[in-house]
Design a protein around this motif. Structure first.
Motif, PDB file in Angstrom:
ATOM      1  N   SER A 108       0.834  -1.206   0.000  1.00 18.84           N
ATOM      2  CA  SER A 108       0.000   0.000   0.000  1.00 18.84           C
ATOM      3  C   SER A 108       0.865   1.251   0.000  1.00 18.84           C
ATOM      4  CB  SER A 108      -0.909   0.019   1.235  1.00 18.84           C
ATOM      5  OG  SER A 108      -0.163   0.396   2.373  1.00 18.84           O
ATOM      6  N   GLY A 109       0.225   2.361  -0.287  1.00 17.88           N
ATOM      7  CA  GLY A 109       0.911   3.644  -0.318  1.00 17.88           C
ATOM      8  C   GLY A 109       1.288   4.184   1.045  1.00 17.88           C
ATOM      9  N   THR A 110       0.827   3.551   2.097  1.00 17.07           N
ATOM     10  CA  THR A 110       1.196   3.992   3.445  1.00 17.07           C
ATOM     11  C   THR A 110       2.474   3.319   3.924  1.00 17.07           C
ATOM     12  OG1 THR A 110      -0.233   2.307   4.427  1.00 17.07           O
ATOM     13  CG2 THR A 110      -1.188   4.499   4.114  1.00 17.07           C
ATOM     14  N   GLY A 111       3.086   2.536   3.042  1.00 13.15           N
ATOM     15  CA  GLY A 111       4.335   1.872   3.390  1.00 13.15           C
ATOM     16  C   GLY A 111       4.149   0.451   3.870  1.00 13.15           C
ATOM     17  N   ASP A 112       2.931  -0.061   3.807  1.00 15.06           N
ATOM     18  CA  ASP A 112       2.678  -1.427   4.250  1.00 15.06           C
ATOM     19  C   ASP A 112       3.143  -2.443   3.214  1.00 15.06           C
ATOM     20  OD1 ASP A 112       1.325  -0.735   6.650  1.00 15.06           O
ATOM     21  OD2 ASP A 112      -0.486  -0.326   5.499  1.00 15.06           O
ATOM     22  N   VAL A 113       3.822  -3.463   3.690  1.00 15.51           N
ATOM     23  CA  VAL A 113       4.130  -4.655   2.909  1.00 15.51           C
ATOM     24  C   VAL A 113       3.666  -5.802   3.793  1.00 15.51           C
ATOM     25  CG1 VAL A 113       5.901  -6.059   1.809  1.00 15.51           C
ATOM     26  CG2 VAL A 113       6.111  -3.563   1.806  1.00 15.51           C
TER      27      VAL A 113
END
Length: 171
Positions: A108-113
């Motif tokens: 995601s664009g929030t930095g989630d992997v």
């Protein structure tokens, strides 16, 4: 709006999507392909979000895979870092479900992997419906491909932003 489901079962990995493209409450296209395969690296990805954003992220993922010699985990983390910190990329609104033969991730664009606990990922407007359907079907003897097809079908019957025009890639 989009529905993407990723299913990993019996050494097969499938990413499937619906084909509907909506603007507000209007269906613009019924046969969009939201799933891509990076043949050279044996990676598949599904995108939930705007088309231009998804294509931009797919190109970035491909370049990260090249840079990191096909290491999907490293490429995913590097893409998420760029997505979160780059002034241009930060504005992109999308989610990605990606996989190779060993690993699956949501980026995601929030930095989630995020690596799922099970062997199924669902993203997009109908993602939770597809996820629930796929999880139930995992216990049976259906193939990954059959599970993905049925999960998209179930989501299309519940989510108004999802249709049953299926696109699928398998590794």
């Amino acid at each position: 709006m989009t529905t993407i489901v990723l299913v990993r079962k019996n050494n097969d990995v499938v990413v499937a999507s619906d084909g509907q493209v909506s603007m507000g409450n209007t269906v613009i296209k019924k046969t969009a392909n939201k799933v891509r395969k990076i043949e050279k690296r044996n990676v598949i990805a599904g995108f939930a979000g705007s088309t231009a954003d998804a294509l931009t992220l797919f190109e970035r993922l491909e370049s990260k895979l090249e840079k990191h010699a096909g290491n999907l985990t490293r490429a995913a983390v590097e893409l998420a870092k760029d997505w979160r910190t780059d002034k241009y990329l930060r504005r992109l609104e999308a989610l990605m479900a990606i996989a190779d033969k060993e690993k699956s991730f949501i980026i995601s664009g929030t930095g989630d992997v995020l690596e799922p606990e099970g062997d199924v990922i669902g993203i997009g407007s109908g993602g939770n419906y597809a996820l629930a359907a796929a999880k139930v079907l995992m216990d049976g003897d259906k193939s990954a491909e059959d599970i993905a097809k049925k999960a998209i079908k179930v989501a299309s019957e519940i989510c108004v932003f999802t249709n049953d025009n299926l696109s699928m890639e398998k590794i």
